[in-house]
Write a protein that holds these residues in place. Structure first.
Motif, PDB file in Angstrom:
ATOM      1  N   PHE A  44       0.863  -1.183   0.000  1.00 20.55           N
ATOM      2  CA  PHE A  44       0.000   0.000   0.000  1.00 20.55           C
ATOM      3  C   PHE A  44       0.888   1.216   0.000  1.00 20.55           C
ATOM      4  O   PHE A  44       1.752   1.382   0.840  1.00 20.55           O
ATOM      5  CB  PHE A  44      -1.048  -0.117   1.101  1.00 20.55           C
ATOM      6  CG  PHE A  44      -0.921   0.644   2.371  1.00 20.55           C
ATOM      7  CD1 PHE A  44      -1.927   1.520   2.746  1.00 20.55           C
ATOM      8  CD2 PHE A  44       0.144   0.471   3.229  1.00 20.55           C
ATOM      9  CE1 PHE A  44      -1.856   2.202   3.954  1.00 20.55           C
ATOM     10  CE2 PHE A  44       0.224   1.143   4.431  1.00 20.55           C
ATOM     11  CZ  PHE A  44      -0.785   2.014   4.793  1.00 20.55           C
ATOM     12  N   THR A  45       0.691   2.025  -1.063  1.00 16.33           N
ATOM     13  CA  THR A  45       1.661   3.080  -1.336  1.00 16.33           C
ATOM     14  C   THR A  45       1.023   4.285  -2.016  1.00 16.33           C
ATOM     15  O   THR A  45       0.121   4.136  -2.838  1.00 16.33           O
ATOM     16  CB  THR A  45       2.813   2.506  -2.213  1.00 16.33           C
ATOM     17  OG1 THR A  45       3.790   3.504  -2.438  1.00 16.33           O
ATOM     18  CG2 THR A  45       2.318   1.952  -3.532  1.00 16.33           C
ATOM     19  N   ASN A  46       1.489   5.457  -1.650  1.00 14.38           N
ATOM     20  CA  ASN A  46       1.133   6.690  -2.360  1.00 14.38           C
ATOM     21  C   ASN A  46       2.115   6.847  -3.514  1.00 14.38           C
ATOM     22  O   ASN A  46       3.322   6.821  -3.293  1.00 14.38           O
ATOM     23  CB  ASN A  46       1.284   7.917  -1.451  1.00 14.38           C
ATOM     24  CG  ASN A  46       0.252   7.993  -0.356  1.00 14.38           C
ATOM     25  OD1 ASN A  46      -0.808   7.389  -0.438  1.00 14.38           O
ATOM     26  ND2 ASN A  46       0.548   8.753   0.684  1.00 14.38           N
ATOM     27  N   GLN A  47       1.620   7.018  -4.723  1.00 13.08           N
ATOM     28  CA  GLN A  47       2.495   7.184  -5.897  1.00 13.08           C
ATOM     29  C   GLN A  47       1.900   8.242  -6.815  1.00 13.08           C
ATOM     30  O   GLN A  47       1.388   7.945  -7.895  1.00 13.08           O
ATOM     31  CB  GLN A  47       2.700   5.851  -6.613  1.00 13.08           C
ATOM     32  CG  GLN A  47       3.434   4.814  -5.798  1.00 13.08           C
ATOM     33  CD  GLN A  47       4.876   5.197  -5.470  1.00 13.08           C
ATOM     34  OE1 GLN A  47       5.503   6.034  -6.123  1.00 13.08           O
ATOM     35  NE2 GLN A  47       5.422   4.583  -4.429  1.00 13.08           N
ATOM     36  N   HIS A  48       1.960   9.490  -6.395  1.00 15.23           N
ATOM     37  CA  HIS A  48       1.342  10.571  -7.165  1.00 15.23           C
ATOM     38  C   HIS A  48       2.018  10.834  -8.510  1.00 15.23           C
ATOM     39  O   HIS A  48       1.451  11.497  -9.366  1.00 15.23           O
ATOM     40  CB  HIS A  48       1.276  11.867  -6.345  1.00 15.23           C
ATOM     41  CG  HIS A  48       2.608  12.422  -5.979  1.00 15.23           C
ATOM     42  ND1 HIS A  48       3.236  12.111  -4.799  1.00 15.23           N
ATOM     43  CD2 HIS A  48       3.414  13.265  -6.645  1.00 15.23           C
ATOM     44  CE1 HIS A  48       4.395  12.742  -4.747  1.00 15.23           C
ATOM     45  NE2 HIS A  48       4.525  13.447  -5.856  1.00 15.23           N
ATOM     46  N   ARG A  49       3.167  10.270  -8.747  1.00  9.61           N
ATOM     47  CA  ARG A  49       3.814  10.464 -10.046  1.00  9.61           C
ATOM     48  C   ARG A  49       3.059   9.750 -11.167  1.00  9.61           C
ATOM     49  O   ARG A  49       3.265  10.039 -12.338  1.00  9.61           O
ATOM     50  CB  ARG A  49       5.272  10.048  -9.984  1.00  9.61           C
ATOM     51  CG  ARG A  49       6.066  11.037  -9.118  1.00  9.61           C
ATOM     52  CD  ARG A  49       7.487  10.572  -8.921  1.00  9.61           C
ATOM     53  NE  ARG A  49       8.141  11.360  -7.912  1.00  9.61           N
ATOM     54  CZ  ARG A  49       8.958  12.379  -8.154  1.00  9.61           C
ATOM     55  NH1 ARG A  49       9.212  12.729  -9.397  1.00  9.61           N
ATOM     56  NH2 ARG A  49       9.521  13.038  -7.165  1.00  9.61           N
ATOM     57  N   ILE A  50       2.160   8.840 -10.785  1.00  7.92           N
ATOM     58  CA  ILE A  50       1.280   8.221 -11.785  1.00  7.92           C
ATOM     59  C   ILE A  50       0.407   9.309 -12.407  1.00  7.92           C
ATOM     60  O   ILE A  50       0.263   9.369 -13.630  1.00  7.92           O
ATOM     61  CB  ILE A  50       0.418   7.105 -11.149  1.00  7.92           C
ATOM     62  CG1 ILE A  50       1.302   5.935 -10.711  1.00  7.92           C
ATOM     63  CG2 ILE A  50      -0.664   6.638 -12.132  1.00  7.92           C
ATOM     64  CD1 ILE A  50       0.590   4.897  -9.859  1.00  7.92           C
ATOM     65  N   SER A  51      -0.153  10.172 -11.570  1.00 13.15           N
ATOM     66  CA  SER A  51      -1.036  11.229 -12.086  1.00 13.15           C
ATOM     67  C   SER A  51      -0.273  12.250 -12.924  1.00 13.15           C
ATOM     68  O   SER A  51      -0.863  12.951 -13.740  1.00 13.15           O
ATOM     69  CB  SER A  51      -1.777  11.928 -10.949  1.00 13.15           C
ATOM     70  OG  SER A  51      -0.888  12.651 -10.129  1.00 13.15           O
ATOM     71  N   ARG A  52       1.030  12.306 -12.754  1.00  7.06           N
ATOM     72  CA  ARG A  52       1.870  13.215 -13.552  1.00  7.06           C
ATOM     73  C   ARG A  52       2.335  12.572 -14.860  1.00  7.06           C
ATOM     74  O   ARG A  52       3.016  13.204 -15.655  1.00  7.06           O
ATOM     75  CB  ARG A  52       3.110  13.623 -12.759  1.00  7.06           C
ATOM     76  CG  ARG A  52       2.828  14.440 -11.530  1.00  7.06           C
ATOM     77  CD  ARG A  52       4.138  14.799 -10.869  1.00  7.06           C
ATOM     78  NE  ARG A  52       3.936  15.417  -9.582  1.00  7.06           N
ATOM     79  CZ  ARG A  52       4.918  15.675  -8.728  1.00  7.06           C
ATOM     80  NH1 ARG A  52       6.171  15.368  -9.041  1.00  7.06           N
ATOM     81  NH2 ARG A  52       4.659  16.237  -7.581  1.00  7.06           N
ATOM     82  N   GLY A  53       2.037  11.293 -15.039  1.00  3.99           N
ATOM     83  CA  GLY A  53       2.435  10.599 -16.258  1.00  3.99           C
ATOM     84  C   GLY A  53       3.884  10.150 -16.278  1.00  3.99           C
ATOM     85  O   GLY A  53       4.405   9.758 -17.319  1.00  3.99           O
ATOM     86  N   GLU A  54       4.554  10.143 -15.110  1.00  2.00           N
ATOM     87  CA  GLU A  54       5.972   9.759 -15.045  1.00  2.00           C
ATOM     88  C   GLU A  54       6.171   8.252 -14.919  1.00  2.00           C
ATOM     89  O   GLU A  54       7.280   7.758 -15.104  1.00  2.00           O
ATOM     90  CB  GLU A  54       6.634  10.466 -13.859  1.00  2.00           C
ATOM     91  CG  GLU A  54       6.640  11.977 -13.994  1.00  2.00           C
ATOM     92  CD  GLU A  54       7.166  12.672 -12.750  1.00  2.00           C
ATOM     93  OE1 GLU A  54       7.978  12.067 -12.004  1.00  2.00           O
ATOM     94  OE2 GLU A  54       6.771  13.821 -12.517  1.00  2.00           O
TER      95      GLU A  54
END
Length: 176
Positions: A49-59
């Motif tokens: 379980f992880t926060n990975q906000h770079r997904i929303s940035r397309g990285e």
């Protein structure tokens, strides 16, 4: 208490420094695969379980992470792709990922464990649902216990582990 499942944070807990690393560049700590293997052998369910906000940035893509967690032996990965300011219910410290898993797998979250290196996200998410809270000293762990302790001062971890393997040994020794 017989534990049902363990939720494990990625960055700083399984490997890395606590900062984002693309899955192609991510290396688990030398002891992490043994720790995960011991949990699997014990019969506990294991979820990332992880926060990975770079997904929303397309990285990076969610699939990149899912492949990584599958390789490491996790049953399922819960990944928040949102920026913190989106205020979704899944971005830790919000407990949405834990609640989703409890619904999908019929888990009593008070019989689950969360292992992470950040008190103000991982430990607070665990606390919100009554899960057992283990903070590891790797990644941001030392700073969570020192410099950033004020951000989660009202919450005490159930155990402070040197690393993921130490956490797993504690779980297996205390899980009846």
């Amino acid at each position: 208490m017989k534990y049902q499942a363990v939720f494990i944070d990625r960055d700083g807990t399984i490997g890395g420094t606590g900062h984002f690393k693309h899955p192609r560049d991510f290396s688990p700590y030398p002891f992490s695969e043994e720790a995960i293997s011991r949990l699997k052998t014990s019969g506990l369910r294991i979820f990332a379980f992880t926060n990975q906000h770079r997904i929303s940035r397309g990285e990076v893509t969610e699939d990149d992470f899912i492949k990584e967690f599958n390789r490491l032996g996790f049953e399922k990965a819960y990944i928040c792709p949102h920026e913190p300011e989106h205020q979704c219910n899944c971005h830790k410290p919000a407990p949405g990922m834990l609640i989703q898993a409890s619904r999908e797998f019929n888990l009593d979250l008070s019989k689950c464990i969360v292992i992470g290196d950040v008190g103000s996200t991982d430990i607070l998410a665990a606390s919100a649902v009554g899960a057992t809270k283990i903070l590891v000293r790797t990644g941001w762990g030392e700073e969570s216990l020192g410099k950033y302790r004020s951000k989660w001062a009202e919450t005490e971890p159930d155990y402070i582990a040197d690393n993921l393997l130490d956490a797993v040994i504690w779980i297996l020794d205390n899980g009846e």
